[in-house]
Each structure stands twice: as C-alpha cells, then as structure tokens.
Design a protein around this motif. Sequence first.
Motif, PDB file in Angstrom:
ATOM      1  N   PHE A 110      42.921  40.534  38.276  1.00  0.00           N
ATOM      2  CA  PHE A 110      41.938  39.691  38.976  1.00  0.00           C
ATOM      3  C   PHE A 110      40.497  40.134  38.714  1.00  0.00           C
ATOM      4  N   ASN A 134      49.060  39.202  35.426  1.00  0.00           N
ATOM      5  CA  ASN A 134      48.227  38.094  34.924  1.00  0.00           C
ATOM      6  C   ASN A 134      48.858  36.745  35.208  1.00  0.00           C
ATOM      7  N   GLN A 167      41.360  37.920  31.120  1.00  0.00           N
ATOM      8  CA  GLN A 167      41.808  38.070  32.510  1.00  0.00           C
ATOM      9  C   GLN A 167      40.873  37.339  33.498  1.00  0.00           C
ATOM     10  N   SER A 168      41.447  37.018  34.642  1.00  0.00           N
ATOM     11  CA  SER A 168      40.709  36.575  35.833  1.00  0.00           C
ATOM     12  C   SER A 168      39.867  35.315  35.612  1.00  0.00           C
ATOM     13  N   VAL A 216      48.023  35.987  38.828  1.00  0.00           N
ATOM     14  CA  VAL A 216      46.645  35.522  39.062  1.00  0.00           C
ATOM     15  C   VAL A 216      46.492  34.081  38.562  1.00  0.00           C
TER      16      VAL A 216
END
Length: 490
Positions: free
Chosen positions: A447, A109, A464-465, A112
């Motif tokens: 991602f 994480n 996330q992402s 990213v």
Amino acid sequence: MTTKLKNYINGQWVESKGSTYLDVVNPATGQSIAKVPAGSSEDVRDAAVSASEAYKAWRNTPATQRVQYLYKMKQVLEANADELAEICTNECGKTIAESKGEIIRAIENLEVACGIPTLLQSPFSEDIATGVDEFMIRQPLGIGASISPFNFPIMIPFWFMPYAIACGNTYIVKPSEKVPMSMTRIFELFESVNLPKGVLNMVHGGRETVDAILEHPLIPAISFVGSTPVAKHVYQTGTLNGKRVQAQGGAKNAVVVMPDADEDTTVRIIADSAFGCAGQRCLAASVVVTVGSAAEKITQKLILSALSKKTGNGLDSNVEMGPVITKESKERIEKLIQVGIDDGAELLLDGRGIKIAGLEDGFFIGPTILGNVKEESQAYKTEIFGPVLSIINVDTLEEAIELINRNRYGNSACIFTRSGAAARKFRHDTLAGNIGVNIGVAAPMAFFPFSGWKESFFGELHGQSAHAVEFYTQTKVVIERWNEEWSRKF
Ligand code: NAD
C-alpha cells in the motif's frame, strides 16, 4: 526429456514462433531443468492482438466484478504456496523461506488491488459556475506489459499486473528468461480463475521479446524492473515510441551505523540484509558506513555473523543462503571482489572458492566482507549483486550522508541509531527513495509505492499502491451544465 515452456496467449498454451530455446538452470546444481523460448516479435504481436481484443469487453466490466478474479487469484496463490516456493527455489536458488516470503508480498499486492472500486474514485466539484459541475474520471490505458528480473520471479510482476487489470487494462507478463518456471506455474493455476480469454497473457523470451514490446503500437504502458543499463534502454526506447514507462533499475544500498546503535540487533539485521537471497535483492545492504567508533564495535561481530550463515541448496531447511543465479554471475562477483582488494580494500572474509558437498557444479559464493573499501574503486561504484558487504569508515553522520548522496544509485539507504535527531536528519537529507531506520531491507508494503531515486528509477510513478493505479489509468476531466429550464420545455 526436458520440458519446453510455452507462452500463454488468448487463454491457450502455445509454442513460441521463434525457433531458439535457452536452458533454465538450477543454480544450486548447475543442471538444466527446462527450456525457455528465447522469444520472437511474432509472439509479442499475437499476445498484443489477443489483449487488444479482450480489452473491448474487459474495460466495460464493472470494477467490482473485475476484482472478483483477483480475490480468487489470492486464494490460488495461498493454496499452492508450498509448490510455488519449491519451483521458485529450484530455478532461482533462494531458500524456501525466502521464496515463501515473496509469495506473501505478491498476495499483498493482490489484496491492495482488490480495493480498486475505492482507489478509482475521483474528485467531483459541484457548482463551479451556476448549474455547472466538474469532475474527473480515471480510465484504463489499454494494454500493459511487465518485464521483470530474475531475483523475484513471483513477486515483481505483482507490483503491476493486479493494478493494471483491476483498472480495466489487459496485460502481458514477460518473466525473466532465467527464471520462467514459477510464473508459468502461476498461469497454469490461474486458469481455474476463469478470467476472460486474452485479459492476461504471458510471453517468454529475452532481449528480442523486450524490444518487440517496446516497439509494438498496441502496447501503451510498460513496467520494467532490472539492471540500470537495461532500465535506461527500456525507458528511452519506450518513451521515444510514445509509451508510458516506469523503469526500476539497480542499486548500491548503504547502511549507516552510528556509534550509539544497538550492536547485536544492528549486526543481525545487517547480516540478514547483506546475505539474504545471496545478496541478490535490490534492497540488500551492500555498503556499511560506520560512523566514528561504530567501526570497532561492529566489524568483528559482523564477520562472525556472516561466518555463521550456512550456505547450500535453498531446498534444505537448515540453509540460510543459496547460490547466485548463474556461472557468469559468480565469475563477475568474484572478479569484483578482487578489484576491491587490488584497489586497497582489506579482505575481512573471503567467500570465494567455497565447495558444497554434492553440489560441486552449483554457483556458490560464501559471505564476503571487504573493509576500508575505496570510494573510487569499481568494487564500490558497481552494483555487485552478490553476497559481498563493503565497509567504509567515516567520522560524522554528515560525511556518511554526503558519501551516499554522491553515489549514482538511490534505491534505498538505512541508518542504525538510538538517536531520533540523527534518524530525522538522515531521513530528511539522504537522496534515496526508500529509507530504513533500524531496518535492514526497507521494502515498502504493497500500500506504499516502491520508490527509488537517481539511477535506480526512470519515470515518475512507481510500482505498487496508488502509484500503480495512476500509472495504469489516464484522467479525463468532465465539465457538465444541466439546466432545469430545458427539462421544463419538454
Ligand atoms: P536484467 O536487466 O539483466 O534483466 C531484466 C529484464 O530485462 C529481463 O526480463 C531480461 O530479459 C531483460 N533484458 C536483459 N537484457 C536486455 C537487453 N539488453 N535489452 C532488452 N531487455 C533485456 O536484470 P537481472 O539481472 O535479471 O536482475 C537484476 C537487476 O535487477 C539488478 O540490477 C537489481 O538491482 C535489479 N532489480 C531492481 C529492483 C528495483 O525495484 N529497483 C528490483 C529487483 C531487481
């Protein structure tokens, strides 16, 4: 003397202003290993004020500079992974390999979020009218806070925090009071990164701390992960107070096994999913739905695979399954096993009452399998969150999908098959946010968003992402007119 953990506020380690402390208990030994503050609203206020002061300069720090701190955090986690894994295993009970696995997921994480200069780019439309352009920019919200559960003490705050600070927000991390030591050590290690004071704060505590976060006017955005009743409370109270909230809740993940599935691979993967982390993963397989002849093909093999799992202290490298988190958790799980049996399920493997030599006070339950579990039973309806696998037999894939879709949870669902058509139908028709095809733990990479549907998630944008980037920013649309003739007049 037992260590009393401190909060980290405005770049300083400070004692909680609350007077109550709770024991942090090693679930393998049953012994207290530290004291954690039960929390107070004054601690939250101090952290919010510190984050608010730091926000003024942090939001104006270029994104390219902000991510330099994240690159350093990645290096710090990598360099100290062995020590962190041991702390995590001691407070949480999982095996060292599982602790290392979650450190890798945390690092992914950070990686990213290091792409924020690109992730923050927004659309620009030239000449929406003659000489007029329109574009969108993303700006931070201010202060974010994460509230996390016990089962991934390291990984889960990283689903949110790296994105939030990379986007220009400042942040407060509230670890689970059951497992506060891993994050405390991470904050100590992160001091070497030299983030400006107040950008990253940590406040310990339980319910009172959470409620203070939900009510504090300086905190506009909250990311929660935990059980469904608390997720609902956090979502409802937070949104009522005008906050942006994403709240990931509990689960009851089904795995469908078709008659054509590769038996050995399926059994191995399902056993790892159901009993890894002692079944305390929100993506753990907790129900196997066998279709037609799959039942007779895999049931005995599943029992043998479960029997072979060595249960014990996660620090021992031969151990494949550690204890559950608390004495209360062990009692609750054992009670639910009995409820399943009383409601007509067949006890195919009983992990209750196991004793581990030298660890008689630990909270151990061996792998347990219940056959022919009834849909009406609380053993099926409730999230057991322990090493208990239920089996339900149905005749068709359609019946399996309908069974899953009737469940109130929708975190994840998996299918094991050799048929592309069956897999496609399953992926298309199943009401769950994370789907696995011949996969046992359908955990999205950093991602992708960590999805979750129905009562497994409250909100719109997940962790996330790009979802985390959207959650921790607000859009501003600008329409600009620049007329060349005006310049000529000067
Ligand atoms: P929990 O809900 O008891 O606690 C989560 C957090 O909420 C903790 O930080 C705790 O301090 C706080 N909290 C607890 N009770 C509260 C209350 N009454 N009011 C306000 N705050 C409160 O969850 P847990 O037992 O620590 O974790 C296990 C649960 O988390 C399981 O249900 C599991 O499925 C879920 N989980 C979900 C995901 C996901 O992505 N959906 C991931 C991991 C865990």
